[in-house]
Design an enzyme around this catalytic site. Structure first.
Site, mmCIF file in Angstrom:
data_model
loop_
_atom_site.group_PDB
_atom_site.id
_atom_site.type_symbol
_atom_site.label_atom_id
_atom_site.label_comp_id
_atom_site.label_asym_id
_atom_site.label_seq_id
_atom_site.Cartn_x
_atom_site.Cartn_y
_atom_site.Cartn_z
ATOM 1 N N HIS A 189 3.915 76.440 -18.249
ATOM 2 C CA HIS A 189 5.224 77.080 -18.357
ATOM 3 C C HIS A 189 6.087 76.303 -19.365
ATOM 4 O O HIS A 189 6.288 75.092 -19.206
ATOM 5 C CB HIS A 189 5.944 77.085 -17.009
ATOM 6 C CG HIS A 189 5.318 77.997 -15.980
ATOM 7 N ND1 HIS A 189 4.291 78.866 -16.264
ATOM 8 C CD2 HIS A 189 5.605 78.169 -14.661
ATOM 9 C CE1 HIS A 189 3.970 79.541 -15.157
ATOM 10 N NE2 HIS A 189 4.753 79.130 -14.177
ATOM 11 N N CYS A 207 6.626 76.618 -9.414
ATOM 12 C CA CYS A 207 6.023 76.017 -10.612
ATOM 13 C C CYS A 207 6.993 75.941 -11.797
ATOM 14 O O CYS A 207 6.830 75.106 -12.680
ATOM 15 C CB CYS A 207 4.767 76.778 -10.996
ATOM 16 S SG CYS A 207 4.934 78.565 -10.938
HETATM 17 P P1 NAP Z 1 -3.755 83.899 -5.439
HETATM 18 O O1 NAP Z 1 -4.618 83.545 -6.591
HETATM 19 O O2 NAP Z 1 -3.376 85.320 -5.242
HETATM 20 O O3 NAP Z 1 -4.455 83.347 -4.089
HETATM 21 C C1 NAP Z 1 -3.968 83.707 -2.810
HETATM 22 C C2 NAP Z 1 -4.805 83.056 -1.712
HETATM 23 O O4 NAP Z 1 -4.284 83.523 -0.451
HETATM 24 C C3 NAP Z 1 -6.295 83.440 -1.748
HETATM 25 O O5 NAP Z 1 -7.066 82.356 -1.323
HETATM 26 C C4 NAP Z 1 -6.381 84.567 -0.700
HETATM 27 O O6 NAP Z 1 -7.651 84.684 -0.090
HETATM 28 C C5 NAP Z 1 -5.371 84.061 0.331
HETATM 29 N N1 NAP Z 1 -4.903 85.166 1.175
HETATM 30 C C6 NAP Z 1 -4.398 86.373 0.776
HETATM 31 N N2 NAP Z 1 -4.112 87.141 1.847
HETATM 32 C C7 NAP Z 1 -4.457 86.427 2.935
HETATM 33 C C8 NAP Z 1 -4.426 86.660 4.349
HETATM 34 N N3 NAP Z 1 -3.984 87.819 4.851
HETATM 35 N N4 NAP Z 1 -4.843 85.675 5.192
HETATM 36 C C9 NAP Z 1 -5.310 84.501 4.710
HETATM 37 N N5 NAP Z 1 -5.382 84.220 3.380
HETATM 38 C C10 NAP Z 1 -4.950 85.155 2.512
HETATM 39 O O7 NAP Z 1 -2.360 83.093 -5.490
HETATM 40 P P2 NAP Z 1 -2.046 81.632 -6.112
HETATM 41 O O8 NAP Z 1 -1.539 81.775 -7.491
HETATM 42 O O9 NAP Z 1 -3.174 80.717 -5.829
HETATM 43 O O10 NAP Z 1 -0.775 81.221 -5.247
HETATM 44 C C11 NAP Z 1 -0.873 80.795 -3.898
HETATM 45 C C12 NAP Z 1 0.501 80.404 -3.401
HETATM 46 O O11 NAP Z 1 0.997 79.319 -4.193
HETATM 47 C C13 NAP Z 1 1.534 81.536 -3.512
HETATM 48 O O12 NAP Z 1 2.408 81.474 -2.417
HETATM 49 C C14 NAP Z 1 2.250 81.218 -4.814
HETATM 50 O O13 NAP Z 1 3.550 81.729 -4.861
HETATM 51 C C15 NAP Z 1 2.243 79.696 -4.802
HETATM 52 N N6 NAP Z 1 2.297 79.054 -6.126
HETATM 53 C C16 NAP Z 1 1.502 79.480 -7.145
HETATM 54 C C17 NAP Z 1 1.571 78.812 -8.373
HETATM 55 C C18 NAP Z 1 0.735 79.220 -9.568
HETATM 56 O O14 NAP Z 1 0.968 78.674 -10.681
HETATM 57 N N7 NAP Z 1 -0.232 80.129 -9.443
HETATM 58 C C19 NAP Z 1 2.421 77.736 -8.526
HETATM 59 C C20 NAP Z 1 3.199 77.318 -7.450
HETATM 60 C C21 NAP Z 1 3.117 77.985 -6.261
HETATM 61 P P3 NAP Z 1 -8.729 85.825 -0.577
HETATM 62 O O15 NAP Z 1 -9.305 85.347 -1.874
HETATM 63 O O16 NAP Z 1 -9.710 85.817 0.534
HETATM 64 O O17 NAP Z 1 -7.964 87.109 -0.720
#
Ligand code: NAP
Length: 350
Positions: free
Chosen positions: A242, A149
């Site tokens: 950001h 991001c």
């Molecule tokens: P998040 O809020 O922590 O969400 C993580 C997701 O992964 C939830 O749906 C969670 O499900 C699932 N998950 C966790 N452990 C799992 C498992 N063992 N098996 C299957 N599903 C699982 O994170 P996020 O911010 O949305 O980010 C998600 C990804 O996008 C990450 O790799 C991050 O680096 C990337 N990203 C994030 C952003 C941002 O601005 N936030 C920007 C670019 C990229 P549960 O709810 O069931 O635990």
């Protein structure tokens, strides 16, 4: 046109919620399947998800059952993925092997030589890497990624400068929103009234992804861009968006007005092909002395633009400016949607 059924891996997280919201009323894609961890599987979405967006959870999705992240007979071919990177590597590979098109937000595959790392306005041609990926890995499906991001806003602002003048050096300092750390993310007592000058692996990601994104695809390989990139990444108590302060030196002589023209004229394939999520103006230039500001500008072009401003001479490098982008829209879910839209018009979803 009949809509294409799609699913979300990691539908309950910060980025997953953005996918749900952006897919509501999408003209080409229809959300038919959602999955998350075993903690959520089997529950209704409304029960499994701690909805953090200001717009209401779509009623239709609230009633959907969350599935396990395992390929199943009813999981749609096209999947948007926003999984915790601890599990994304294995889960995404499993789906790609099973014939799914995985459009991923996670960092696991971004730097693999045969995986496209895409910003459709910047390097749409890199999508062709999936041919090599399918041939070499023998997968029936494929993985396509969008950048970190923090990288997105930086590279969108750099791309027209690289093309027009050539980039020599880039120095970027970020002020990154807490939603970038997922949910629940950074503890309140750590971030309230504070700036945290460390985000694990973030600076390395920004530096190497910038080289790949600005690189050229030659004979099936990305030749990385040669500019020197140095990133300082900080977490700040901001909800979404950001902000980045950037200094650059260029290979060709240019004036402040030349840079502004290059940004304002920047258009690319998503605009030419009128992709549904494409911003009309990928880079929006603000002329006020105190813009862009997160609170005022983060929703520009529905959160899909890089907003730049405060362009002025830099006594150390040559020019300096401020760039702002929405981390969960342009930096995540919106970016992946635009990637899938590009794949559709380029025939990769047929
Ligand atoms: P998040 O809020 O922590 O969400 C993580 C997701 O992964 C939830 O749906 C969670 O499900 C699932 N998950 C966790 N452990 C799992 C498992 N063992 N098996 C299957 N599903 C699982 O994170 P996020 O911010 O949305 O980010 C998600 C990804 O996008 C990450 O790799 C991050 O680096 C990337 N990203 C994030 C952003 C941002 O601005 N936030 C920007 C670019 C990229 P549960 O709810 O069931 O635990």
């Amino acid at each position: 046109m009949k809509k294409i059924e799609v699913g979300i891996l990691g539908a309950t997280g910060m980025v997953g919620q953005r996918f749900v919201s952006l897919l509501e009323n999408h003209p080409w894609f229809d959300l038919a399947w959602i999955a998350a961890s075993d903690r959520s599987a089997g529950k209704k979405y409304a029960e499994a998800c701690n909805w953090r967006l200001r717009t209401p959870m779509p009623e239709r999705v609230a009633a959907m059952t969350v599935h396990e992240c395992r390929p199943a007979a009813h999981s749609p071919q096209l999947l948007f993925a926003s999984l915790d990177s601890k599990v994304a590597g294995e889960v995404e590979r499993e789906f790609a092997q099973a014939g799914h098109v995985v459009v991923s937000n996670s960092s696991n595959y971004r730097m693999e030589a045969d995986v496209p790392l895409l910003i459709p306005e910047v390097n749409p041609g890199h999508l062709a890497l999936v041919r090599r990926q399918r041939k070499e890995r023998g997968w029936k499906g494929m993985i396509v990624t969008n950048p970190n991001c923090t990288t997105v806003g930086l590279v969108m602002s750099l791309a027209p400068l690289e093309v027009t003048f050539g980039l020599e050096k880039v120095l970027m300092t970020s002020m990154q929103a807490v939603s970038g750390a997922g949910y629940p993310g950074v503890p309140t007592l750590d971030i309230m009234g504070n700036v945290i000058p460390h985000i694990a692996n973030e600076e390395e990601k920004v530096e190497r992804e910038t080289h790949k994104l600005l690189g050229k695809l030659i004979d099936g390989r990305v030749q990385p861009a040669t500019c020197v990139v140095s990133a300082h990444c900080n977490r700040v108590p901001v909800e979404d968006g950001h902000t980045e302060t950037v200094s650059v030196s260029l290979k060709k002589k240019a004036s402040l007005a030349d840079l502004i023209n290059a940004w304002r004229q920047f258009r690319s394939v998503p605009q030419e092909r009128a992709l549904p999520s494409a911003p009309a103006h990928p880079i929006v230039v603000r002329e006020e002395k105190d813009r862009p500001q997160v609170r005022l500008d983060v929703e520009t072009e529905h959160g899909m633009a890089a907003v730049v401003g405060r362009l002025r001479p830099c006594p150390v490098l040559q020019f300096k400016y401020v760039a702002l982008s929405h981390n969960t829209i342009r930096g995540a879910a919106g970016a992946a949607l635009l990637n899938a839209e590009l794949m559709k018009v380029e025939g990769y979803l047929d």
